[in-house]
Scaffold this motif. Structure first.
Motif, PDB file in Angstrom:
ATOM      1  N   VAL A   6       0.837  -1.200   0.000  1.00  0.00           N
ATOM      2  CA  VAL A   6       0.000   0.000   0.000  1.00  0.00           C
ATOM      3  C   VAL A   6       0.871   1.250   0.000  1.00  0.00           C
ATOM      4  O   VAL A   6       0.605   2.212  -0.737  1.00  0.00           O
ATOM      5  CB  VAL A   6      -0.946  -0.004   1.219  1.00  0.00           C
ATOM      6  N   GLU A   7       1.933   1.248   0.798  1.00  0.00           N
ATOM      7  CA  GLU A   7       2.797   2.425   0.881  1.00  0.00           C
ATOM      8  C   GLU A   7       3.522   2.685  -0.434  1.00  0.00           C
ATOM      9  O   GLU A   7       3.688   3.833  -0.847  1.00  0.00           O
ATOM     10  CB  GLU A   7       3.798   2.257   2.015  1.00  0.00           C
ATOM     11  N   ARG A   8       3.966   1.650  -1.118  1.00  0.00           N
ATOM     12  CA  ARG A   8       4.675   1.878  -2.375  1.00  0.00           C
ATOM     13  C   ARG A   8       3.728   2.422  -3.445  1.00  0.00           C
ATOM     14  O   ARG A   8       4.118   3.253  -4.261  1.00  0.00           O
ATOM     15  CB  ARG A   8       5.378   0.604  -2.855  1.00  0.00           C
ATOM     16  N   GLY A  78     -10.009   7.666 -28.043  1.00  0.00           N
ATOM     17  CA  GLY A  78      -9.630   8.605 -26.994  1.00  0.00           C
ATOM     18  C   GLY A  78      -9.068   7.976 -25.746  1.00  0.00           C
ATOM     19  O   GLY A  78      -9.182   8.551 -24.655  1.00  0.00           O
ATOM     20  N   GLU A  79      -8.447   6.813 -25.874  1.00  0.00           N
ATOM     21  CA  GLU A  79      -7.878   6.165 -24.687  1.00  0.00           C
ATOM     22  C   GLU A  79      -6.902   7.089 -23.974  1.00  0.00           C
ATOM     23  O   GLU A  79      -6.178   7.847 -24.610  1.00  0.00           O
ATOM     24  CB  GLU A  79      -7.137   4.884 -25.092  1.00  0.00           C
ATOM     25  N   LEU A  80      -6.900   7.004 -22.649  1.00  0.00           N
ATOM     26  CA  LEU A  80      -6.004   7.845 -21.852  1.00  0.00           C
ATOM     27  C   LEU A  80      -5.313   6.961 -20.820  1.00  0.00           C
ATOM     28  O   LEU A  80      -5.956   6.438 -19.907  1.00  0.00           O
ATOM     29  CB  LEU A  80      -6.795   8.960 -21.174  1.00  0.00           C
ATOM     30  N   TRP A  81      -3.995   6.776 -21.013  1.00  0.00           N
ATOM     31  CA  TRP A  81      -3.204   5.910 -20.157  1.00  0.00           C
ATOM     32  C   TRP A  81      -1.990   6.674 -19.643  1.00  0.00           C
ATOM     33  O   TRP A  81      -1.443   7.522 -20.342  1.00  0.00           O
ATOM     34  CB  TRP A  81      -2.692   4.698 -20.933  1.00  0.00           C
ATOM     35  N   LEU A  82      -1.557   6.318 -18.427  1.00  0.00           N
ATOM     36  CA  LEU A  82      -0.335   6.861 -17.846  1.00  0.00           C
ATOM     37  C   LEU A  82       0.519   5.709 -17.312  1.00  0.00           C
ATOM     38  O   LEU A  82      -0.015   4.682 -16.877  1.00  0.00           O
ATOM     39  CB  LEU A  82      -0.661   7.826 -16.696  1.00  0.00           C
ATOM     40  N   THR A  83       1.827   5.896 -17.329  1.00  0.00           N
ATOM     41  CA  THR A  83       2.715   4.902 -16.749  1.00  0.00           C
ATOM     42  C   THR A  83       3.983   5.581 -16.244  1.00  0.00           C
ATOM     43  O   THR A  83       4.368   6.643 -16.751  1.00  0.00           O
ATOM     44  CB  THR A  83       3.095   3.818 -17.777  1.00  0.00           C
ATOM     45  N   ASP A  84       4.607   4.966 -15.239  1.00  0.00           N
ATOM     46  CA  ASP A  84       5.921   5.426 -14.786  1.00  0.00           C
ATOM     47  C   ASP A  84       6.964   4.339 -14.998  1.00  0.00           C
ATOM     48  O   ASP A  84       8.081   4.428 -14.496  1.00  0.00           O
ATOM     49  CB  ASP A  84       5.887   5.866 -13.324  1.00  0.00           C
ATOM     50  N   GLY A  85       6.610   3.313 -15.745  1.00  0.00           N
ATOM     51  CA  GLY A  85       7.516   2.195 -15.980  1.00  0.00           C
ATOM     52  C   GLY A  85       7.241   1.004 -15.099  1.00  0.00           C
ATOM     53  O   GLY A  85       7.426  -0.139 -15.512  1.00  0.00           O
ATOM     54  N   ASP A  86       6.794   1.246 -13.876  1.00  0.00           N
ATOM     55  CA  ASP A  86       6.433   0.173 -12.953  1.00  0.00           C
ATOM     56  C   ASP A  86       4.926   0.036 -12.790  1.00  0.00           C
ATOM     57  O   ASP A  86       4.409  -1.060 -12.589  1.00  0.00           O
ATOM     58  CB  ASP A  86       7.050   0.416 -11.574  1.00  0.00           C
ATOM     59  N   TYR A  87       4.228   1.155 -12.850  1.00  0.00           N
ATOM     60  CA  TYR A  87       2.785   1.172 -12.651  1.00  0.00           C
ATOM     61  C   TYR A  87       2.100   1.670 -13.916  1.00  0.00           C
ATOM     62  O   TYR A  87       2.633   2.529 -14.618  1.00  0.00           O
ATOM     63  CB  TYR A  87       2.413   2.099 -11.481  1.00  0.00           C
ATOM     64  N   ARG A  88       0.920   1.131 -14.173  1.00  0.00           N
ATOM     65  CA  ARG A  88       0.112   1.595 -15.281  1.00  0.00           C
ATOM     66  C   ARG A  88      -1.246   2.046 -14.757  1.00  0.00           C
ATOM     67  O   ARG A  88      -1.798   1.439 -13.844  1.00  0.00           O
ATOM     68  CB  ARG A  88      -0.082   0.476 -16.310  1.00  0.00           C
ATOM     69  N   ALA A  89      -1.766   3.108 -15.331  1.00  0.00           N
ATOM     70  CA  ALA A  89      -3.066   3.629 -14.907  1.00  0.00           C
ATOM     71  C   ALA A  89      -3.901   3.942 -16.133  1.00  0.00           C
ATOM     72  O   ALA A  89      -3.467   4.677 -17.021  1.00  0.00           O
ATOM     73  CB  ALA A  89      -2.892   4.889 -14.065  1.00  0.00           C
TER      74      ALA A  89
END
Length: 213
Positions: A6-8, A78-89
């Motif tokens: 949860v914290e990560r 119109g898909e909208l995706w975000l990622t930081d390399g480890d997580y996808r949203a």
């Protein structure tokens, strides 16, 4: 182990709080300014959803959010995706606060929804880098224009009207400081957050309607 997970996730999402709220507030203002004739008309709520999402995508190309960036194929409905390399949203629209859009019949979406539950025994968990697949369910209050983002971590598939299968579910605060101050409360259905002034964050139930994509 559970608290560490949860914290990560909380730490990873901190940089998104202010930018997402700012971007969607700006996107809705741009929509209203460019297309005032459609504003407030229920039959064109689908159009408002697509337009806000398009403006948000445009703005997110112009702002830097630490390690987060756009991904996916926005030209596909119109898909909208975000990622930081480890997580996808994946950002999905909803009309009512209680709704989390299901995956539907698409096999790729169903697979995206099947995160390994956080609340299993540690020896049953896979090892390796985090690969959480999250949903950011967004809506904009019609009266105030304030966006709200419900963050959920799906662990299965469900149909419209059924209970969403998730193990983390909370409203993303407007600031990273507020996110850091939230307290987690385990429940029989998974992990939720105790959110101060939640009614103020969510607003009413009506919104610019349309596709949940």
């Amino acid at each position: 182990m559970f608290n560490e997970d949860v914290e990560r996730i909380r730490e990873a999402l901190g940089p998104l709080c202010e930018p997402l709220h700012d971007v969607f507030t700006w996107a809705d203002q741009q929509r209203k300014g460019a297309l005032p004739e459609f504003d407030g008309l229920p039959e064109y709520r689908w159009h408002a959803t697509h337009t806000i999402r398009a403006f948000a995508h445009l703005r997110l190309q112009q702002v830097k959010i630490d390690s987060w960036g756009l991904s996916g194929n926005h030209s596909r409905n119109g898909e909208l995706w975000l990622t930081d390399g480890d997580y996808r949203a994946r950002l999905l629209h909803t009309v009512r606060d209680a709704d989390v859009p299901p995956a539907g019949s698409n096999a790729a979406r169903q697979a995206y929804y099947r995160n390994m539950p956080l609340f299993t025994l540690p020896q049953q968990r896979l090892t390796g880098p985090p690969d959480d697949r999250l949903l950011f369910v967004w809506r904009i209050d019609l009266k105030t224009g304030v966006p709200a983002f419900r963050v959920v971590r799906p662990i299965g598939n469900w149909k419209w009207g059924d209970h969403a299968e998730t193990d983390i579910d909370f409203i993303l605060p407007e600031t990273a400081e507020d996110l850091a101050a939230l307290e987690f409360e385990p429940s029989d259905e998974g992990m939720e957050l105790d959110i101060p002034n939640e009614d103020q964050l969510e607003g009413g139930i009506e919104d610019a309607g349309g596709s949940a994509g």
